[in-house]
Design a protein around this motif. Structure first.
Motif, short mmCIF file in Angstrom:
data_model
loop_
_atom_site.label_atom_id
_atom_site.label_comp_id
_atom_site.label_asym_id
_atom_site.label_seq_id
_atom_site.Cartn_x
_atom_site.Cartn_y
_atom_site.Cartn_z
N GLU A 48 0.79 -1.32 -0.01
CA GLU A 48 0.12 0.01 -0.03
C GLU A 48 1.05 1.23 -0.09
O GLU A 48 1.98 1.13 0.68
CB GLU A 48 -0.78 -0.03 1.23
CG GLU A 48 -1.91 -1.17 1.38
CD GLU A 48 -2.83 -1.03 0.22
OE1 GLU A 48 -3.55 0.21 -0.03
OE2 GLU A 48 -3.36 -2.02 -0.46
N CYS A 49 0.49 2.24 -0.69
CA CYS A 49 1.15 3.28 -0.56
C CYS A 49 0.16 4.57 0.07
O CYS A 49 -0.81 4.59 -0.24
CB CYS A 49 1.37 4.05 -2.05
SG CYS A 49 2.61 2.83 -2.91
N VAL A 50 0.96 5.54 0.68
CA VAL A 50 0.04 6.60 1.33
C VAL A 50 0.56 7.84 0.84
O VAL A 50 1.71 8.16 0.15
CB VAL A 50 0.55 6.53 2.95
CG1 VAL A 50 -0.32 5.37 3.68
CG2 VAL A 50 1.91 6.61 3.06
N GLU A 60 4.05 2.51 2.06
CA GLU A 60 3.74 2.52 3.60
C GLU A 60 5.11 2.02 4.34
O GLU A 60 5.24 2.73 5.29
CB GLU A 60 2.59 1.58 3.73
CG GLU A 60 2.08 1.89 5.06
CD GLU A 60 0.74 1.10 5.31
OE1 GLU A 60 -0.30 1.69 5.86
OE2 GLU A 60 0.75 -0.20 4.85
N SER A 61 5.83 1.23 3.65
CA SER A 61 6.83 0.62 4.37
C SER A 61 8.00 1.30 3.91
O SER A 61 8.47 1.32 2.75
CB SER A 61 7.01 -0.94 4.21
OG SER A 61 8.20 -1.23 4.42
#
Length: 75
Positions: A48-50, A60-61
């Motif tokens: 996932e991207c934020v 996200e990481s």
């Protein structure tokens, strides 16, 4: 409009999203700030991207990095 890059360096992957604008517009293209962005890796793993601001999305990481020669899918 999708503008981005995926690198093999942790923290180097960035995706910038905007909408299109007329060619003769004097205003910058509006940025997309509410998208759901996911990177699908070669083994089917999802990252996932934020939204970081200014239409930029990052994994996200912070340790996420690509592997040269592998294929990735942006969703």
């Amino acid at each position: 409009v999708v503008d981005g890059w995926l690198t093999n360096q942790p923290g180097g992957t960035k995706i910038r999203l905007s909408t299109s604008a007329p060619f003769d517009s004097q205003q910058p293209a509006p940025l997309v700030t509410d998208a759901q962005v996911t990177i699908s890796g070669p083994n089917g793993d999802l990252t996932e991207c934020v939204h970081q601001g200014s239409g930029v999305y990052m994994p996200e990481s912070p340790s996420f990095s690509g592997v040269p020669g592998e294929r990735y899918l942006l969703r």
